[in-house]
Design a protein around this motif. Sequence first.
Motif, mmCIF file in Angstrom:
data_model
loop_
_atom_site.group_PDB
_atom_site.id
_atom_site.type_symbol
_atom_site.label_atom_id
_atom_site.label_comp_id
_atom_site.label_asym_id
_atom_site.label_seq_id
_atom_site.Cartn_x
_atom_site.Cartn_y
_atom_site.Cartn_z
ATOM 1 N N GLU A 1 -3.007 6.030 -7.567
ATOM 2 C CA GLU A 1 -1.832 5.765 -6.724
ATOM 3 C C GLU A 1 -1.762 6.785 -5.599
ATOM 4 N N ILE A 2 -1.308 6.326 -4.429
ATOM 5 C CA ILE A 2 -1.069 7.277 -3.331
ATOM 6 C C ILE A 2 0.300 7.903 -3.570
ATOM 7 N N LEU A 3 0.309 9.226 -3.645
ATOM 8 C CA LEU A 3 1.565 9.936 -3.904
ATOM 9 C C LEU A 3 1.964 10.735 -2.667
ATOM 10 N N ALA A 4 3.233 10.682 -2.348
ATOM 11 C CA ALA A 4 3.685 11.407 -1.153
ATOM 12 C C ALA A 4 4.988 12.138 -1.456
ATOM 13 N N ASP B 1 -6.958 11.101 -1.083
ATOM 14 C CA ASP B 1 -6.231 12.376 -0.982
ATOM 15 C C ASP B 1 -6.281 13.093 -2.328
ATOM 16 N N LYS B 2 -6.545 14.420 -2.304
ATOM 17 C CA LYS B 2 -6.720 15.095 -3.595
ATOM 18 C C LYS B 2 -5.420 15.217 -4.400
ATOM 19 N N LYS B 3 -4.302 14.886 -3.807
ATOM 20 C CA LYS B 3 -3.039 14.970 -4.549
ATOM 21 C C LYS B 3 -2.663 13.655 -5.236
ATOM 22 N N HIS C 1 2.101 15.490 5.052
ATOM 23 C CA HIS C 1 0.662 15.793 5.033
ATOM 24 C C HIS C 1 -0.190 14.674 4.447
ATOM 25 N N THR C 2 0.361 13.834 3.585
ATOM 26 C CA THR C 2 -0.444 12.737 3.026
ATOM 27 C C THR C 2 -0.846 11.803 4.172
ATOM 28 N N PHE C 3 0.144 11.391 4.958
ATOM 29 C CA PHE C 3 -0.164 10.609 6.154
ATOM 30 C C PHE C 3 -0.922 11.470 7.162
ATOM 31 N N ALA D 1 -15.830 17.939 4.611
ATOM 32 C CA ALA D 1 -14.555 17.692 3.930
ATOM 33 C C ALA D 1 -13.784 19.011 3.901
ATOM 34 N N LYS D 2 -12.512 18.893 4.302
ATOM 35 C CA LYS D 2 -11.706 20.107 4.496
ATOM 36 C C LYS D 2 -11.285 20.756 3.189
ATOM 37 N N ASN D 3 -11.378 22.059 3.130
ATOM 38 C CA ASN D 3 -10.799 22.855 2.029
ATOM 39 C C ASN D 3 -11.243 22.419 0.646
#
Length: 357
Positions: free
Chosen positions: A326-329, A319-321, A243-245, A154-156
């Motif tokens: 919810e998916i946030l972009a 995604d860590k954000k 970056h989310t996508f 897993a990256k970063n």
Amino acid sequence: MHFKTSDNIEAMSTKLIGNSRVSALAKLDRMLQGKAFRGARFFIVLDENSYACCLPQVISRVTALQEAEFFEVPVGEECKSLEVAAQLWGALLESGADRNSVIVNLGGGAVSDLGGFVAAGFKRGIRYVNIPTTLTAMVDAAIGGKTAVNVENAKNQVGFFHQPVAVCCDEQFLSTLPQAELVDGTMEVAKTLMLSDPDAFDMLDGRPLAAPEVIAHCAHFKLAVVKSDPHEASLRKILNLGHTFGHGIESWFRDCQRPISHGRAVGYGMWCALYLSVGKLGLAPTMLERYGQWLKGQVVIPRITLKDTEGILGYMRSDKKNADGEILAVLLQAPGVPVIDVSIDENEVRDALLRLK
Ligand code: GLY
């Protein structure tokens, strides 16, 4: 959302050194010969590419580094491991490095992520300098103090915010880059232009994006954002446009043994973000069209199947954000007007990915 920038003392200390009449490396030499570095020992972290293509220029122009020891690490993401970091800590101890020692990272984003991480951990934090040698690193990765290694594929996942004392962007190194690397960097340049400039889409059609003045604009924009929000509490999130996508696309295609580079994945991710921006934020459709035309001129667009869509979504869900499930972009209301934390539902994600052609 309206963003207010205010200086922050931590990131304030990063000095951005670029080319003008005097080469950036010459300016770095002057800096490293100054009082702040008196008695310091320098340790260069590099990989075999930067060793072969960039170290000779650095050594010939930066006299302060002529006595430096150097440590070679594996090329690419391979170097970003706790094992490699531990080897570097051991090597620093063996060489007698102390709290006044300085790490100099010579390479792309992987080298600066690793070297910054090692600097952050060694004796609870020593200074480091980044000399980025790729376009991606010059406009993004080397600036901002995000340091990290990868854990369990897993990256970063493990890292620190630790700001470099200087980032020295010398565009002469770009002539050593393979074309594919330059195209990757171009995607981060396009991202920064869309975030920062009302005329971003004219710029995409105009001059080469690896031009010195464009690189300088992007580097200064990123540093200003980081100064305002070093720990990504709000404003810095704008840098995640695409970056989310992009991370979902990169991770999924890596799993499928059809790897897509980070830069290209971000380029495709930005198309998806702009596509959703038209429907959700009223971005002018011509902007999406212009970006799509530009993107096709740079890279081949992959065919995304229903199966790919589900795989990409799987990564985007974690995604860590994201927050509260919810998916946030980051989306774009207009060029230069990004909006953070926009909730996007799974059908919107599927729709955007399937329309990427
Ligand atoms: N690459 C995004 C950031 O540094 O925040």
